[in-house]
Write a protein that holds these residues in place. Structure first.
Motif, PDB file in Angstrom:
ATOM      1  N   ALA A  12      -1.450  59.017-103.733  1.00  8.13           N
ATOM      2  CA  ALA A  12      -2.242  60.130-104.511  1.00  8.13           C
ATOM      3  C   ALA A  12      -3.543  60.269-103.425  1.00  8.13           C
ATOM      4  CB  ALA A  12      -3.247  59.566-105.443  1.00  8.13           C
ATOM      5  N   LEU A  13      -4.117  59.848-101.898  1.00  5.25           N
ATOM      6  CA  LEU A  13      -4.928  60.032-101.226  1.00  5.25           C
ATOM      7  C   LEU A  13      -4.335  61.064-100.317  1.00  5.25           C
ATOM      8  CD1 LEU A  13      -6.253  56.754-101.557  1.00  5.25           C
ATOM      9  CD2 LEU A  13      -7.562  58.136-102.394  1.00  5.25           C
ATOM     10  N   LEU A  14      -2.557  60.886-100.040  1.00  4.62           N
ATOM     11  CA  LEU A  14      -3.095  61.624 -98.989  1.00  4.62           C
ATOM     12  C   LEU A  14      -2.468  63.092 -98.383  1.00  4.62           C
ATOM     13  CD1 LEU A  14       0.959  60.312 -98.271  1.00  4.62           C
ATOM     14  CD2 LEU A  14      -1.170  60.149 -96.882  1.00  4.62           C
ATOM     15  N   PRO A  15      -3.389  64.479 -99.881  1.00  2.47           N
ATOM     16  CA  PRO A  15      -4.070  65.344 -99.664  1.00  2.47           C
ATOM     17  C   PRO A  15      -5.160  64.969 -99.162  1.00  2.47           C
ATOM     18  CG  PRO A  15      -2.251  65.092-101.797  1.00  2.47           C
ATOM     19  CD  PRO A  15      -2.394  63.419-101.239  1.00  2.47           C
ATOM     20  N   LEU A  16      -6.062  64.527 -99.596  1.00  2.00           N
ATOM     21  CA  LEU A  16      -7.016  64.290 -98.816  1.00  2.00           C
ATOM     22  C   LEU A  16      -6.829  63.896 -97.519  1.00  2.00           C
ATOM     23  CD1 LEU A  16     -10.425  64.642 -99.472  1.00  2.00           C
ATOM     24  CD2 LEU A  16     -10.392  62.265-100.258  1.00  2.00           C
ATOM     25  N   LEU A  17      -6.222  62.854 -97.414  1.00  6.16           N
ATOM     26  CA  LEU A  17      -6.769  63.094 -95.385  1.00  6.16           C
ATOM     27  C   LEU A  17      -6.226  63.764 -95.087  1.00  6.16           C
ATOM     28  CD1 LEU A  17      -6.998  60.387 -93.658  1.00  6.16           C
ATOM     29  CD2 LEU A  17      -4.577  59.184 -93.689  1.00  6.16           C
ATOM     30  N   ARG A  18      -4.732  64.648 -94.790  1.00  5.94           N
ATOM     31  CA  ARG A  18      -4.098  65.347 -94.646  1.00  5.94           C
ATOM     32  C   ARG A  18      -5.429  66.738 -94.361  1.00  5.94           C
ATOM     33  NH1 ARG A  18       1.067  64.806 -97.937  1.00  5.94           N
ATOM     34  NH2 ARG A  18       2.395  64.140 -96.462  1.00  5.94           N
ATOM     35  N   PHE A  19      -6.018  67.053 -95.553  1.00 11.12           N
ATOM     36  CA  PHE A  19      -7.412  67.556 -95.114  1.00 11.12           C
ATOM     37  C   PHE A  19      -8.192  67.418 -94.335  1.00 11.12           C
ATOM     38  CE2 PHE A  19     -11.442  69.257 -96.423  1.00 11.12           C
ATOM     39  CZ  PHE A  19     -11.253  70.857 -96.503  1.00 11.12           C
ATOM     40  N   ASN A  20      -8.534  66.410 -94.658  1.00 11.69           N
ATOM     41  CA  ASN A  20      -9.983  65.873 -94.175  1.00 11.69           C
ATOM     42  C   ASN A  20      -9.514  65.705 -91.951  1.00 11.69           C
ATOM     43  OD1 ASN A  20     -11.355  65.169 -95.407  1.00 11.69           O
ATOM     44  ND2 ASN A  20     -11.452  62.952 -95.544  1.00 11.69           N
ATOM     45  N   LEU A  21      -8.438  65.110 -91.373  1.00 12.17           N
ATOM     46  CA  LEU A  21      -7.066  66.132 -90.464  1.00 12.17           C
ATOM     47  C   LEU A  21      -7.022  67.063 -89.890  1.00 12.17           C
ATOM     48  CD1 LEU A  21      -5.400  62.102 -89.985  1.00 12.17           C
ATOM     49  CD2 LEU A  21      -7.663  62.213 -88.979  1.00 12.17           C
ATOM     50  N   ARG A  22      -7.139  68.166 -90.949  1.00  7.71           N
ATOM     51  CA  ARG A  22      -6.718  69.240 -90.927  1.00  7.71           C
ATOM     52  C   ARG A  22      -5.404  69.298 -89.990  1.00  7.71           C
ATOM     53  NH1 ARG A  22     -11.384  69.342 -92.160  1.00  7.71           N
ATOM     54  NH2 ARG A  22     -12.595  70.424 -91.774  1.00  7.71           N
ATOM     55  N   GLU A  23      -4.271  68.716 -91.157  1.00  7.78           N
ATOM     56  CA  GLU A  23      -2.675  68.547 -90.889  1.00  7.78           C
ATOM     57  C   GLU A  23      -1.991  69.410 -91.759  1.00  7.78           C
ATOM     58  OE1 GLU A  23      -0.848  65.917 -89.609  1.00  7.78           O
ATOM     59  OE2 GLU A  23      -2.360  65.639 -88.617  1.00  7.78           O
ATOM     60  N   ASN A  24      -1.806  70.265 -91.216  1.00  7.09           N
ATOM     61  CA  ASN A  24      -0.893  71.417 -91.960  1.00  7.09           C
ATOM     62  C   ASN A  24      -1.759  72.762 -92.384  1.00  7.09           C
ATOM     63  OD1 ASN A  24       1.730  70.053 -91.539  1.00  7.09           O
ATOM     64  ND2 ASN A  24       1.994  68.944 -93.836  1.00  7.09           N
ATOM     65  N   SER A  25      -2.878  73.066 -91.836  1.00  3.97           N
ATOM     66  CA  SER A  25      -3.503  74.237 -91.925  1.00  3.97           C
ATOM     67  C   SER A  25      -3.079  75.253 -90.788  1.00  3.97           C
ATOM     68  CB  SER A  25      -4.765  74.013 -91.904  1.00  3.97           C
ATOM     69  OG  SER A  25      -4.960  73.336 -91.271  1.00  3.97           O
ATOM     70  N   GLY A  26      -3.803  76.072 -91.565  1.00  7.77           N
ATOM     71  CA  GLY A  26      -4.808  77.150 -89.531  1.00  7.77           C
ATOM     72  C   GLY A  26      -5.200  77.369 -88.807  1.00  7.77           C
ATOM     73  N   GLU A  27      -6.078  75.647 -88.874  1.00  9.41           N
ATOM     74  CA  GLU A  27      -6.818  75.337 -88.124  1.00  9.41           C
ATOM     75  C   GLU A  27      -5.591  74.985 -86.532  1.00  9.41           C
ATOM     76  OE1 GLU A  27     -10.433  73.690 -88.635  1.00  9.41           O
ATOM     77  OE2 GLU A  27     -10.184  73.575 -90.620  1.00  9.41           O
ATOM     78  N   CYS A  28      -4.949  73.981 -87.243  1.00 11.30           N
ATOM     79  CA  CYS A  28      -4.411  73.424 -86.120  1.00 11.30           C
ATOM     80  C   CYS A  28      -2.523  73.775 -86.109  1.00 11.30           C
ATOM     81  CB  CYS A  28      -4.617  72.248 -85.984  1.00 11.30           C
ATOM     82  SG  CYS A  28      -3.365  71.072 -84.982  1.00 11.30           S
ATOM     83  N   ALA A  29      -1.919  74.535 -85.374  1.00  8.87           N
ATOM     84  CA  ALA A  29      -0.395  75.293 -85.411  1.00  8.87           C
ATOM     85  C   ALA A  29       0.290  73.721 -84.962  1.00  8.87           C
ATOM     86  CB  ALA A  29      -0.399  75.686 -84.080  1.00  8.87           C
ATOM     87  N   CYS A  30      -0.320  72.643 -85.097  1.00  3.84           N
ATOM     88  CA  CYS A  30       0.916  71.358 -85.006  1.00  3.84           C
ATOM     89  C   CYS A  30       0.119  70.730 -86.016  1.00  3.84           C
ATOM     90  CB  CYS A  30       0.459  70.387 -83.957  1.00  3.84           C
ATOM     91  SG  CYS A  30      -0.994  70.082 -83.296  1.00  3.84           S
TER      92      CYS A  30
END
Length: 103
Positions: A12-30
């Motif tokens: 349940a915490l993975l989406p928040l951690l992914r957001f904080n790390l900018r994973e799978n977002s437009g800001e970072c291609a990788c």
């Protein structure tokens, strides 16, 4: 390692951690971390998303600049990741105990 990773505990915490790390977002291609690595970070910090975010962003801040032989250089994103990490850095200040309480 199986006892550290338990999808039921931290999934349940993975989406928040992914957001904080900018994973799978437009800001970072990788995407630097796999789901297993994210769960390991959460397990290492007992589910503390801020602490896991801080460590993950420090990992992302590695120097990755590129200098080509023809003089072209590509800057790294180190300052960006370090600035994000400062958002989740734990407070270091603590009250100093009185001398009679420190026994």
């Amino acid at each position: 390692m199986a006892d550290i990773i338990n999808d039921g505990d931290y999934s349940a915490l993975l989406p928040l951690l992914r957001f904080n790390l900018r994973e799978n977002s437009g800001e970072c291609a990788c995407s630097a971390f796999s789901q297993e690595q994210l769960l390991l970070l959460l397990g290492k910090h007992s589910g503390d998303v801020n602490a896991a975010s801080y460590e993950g962003l420090l990992i992302k801040a590695k120097c990755d600049s590129v200098s080509l032989p023809d003089g072209i250089s590509l800057p790294d994103g180190r300052n960006y990741w370090l600035a994000l990490a400062r958002l989740y850095r734990p407070a270091r200040s603590r009250n100093i105990p009185r001398a009679e309480e420190a026994v």
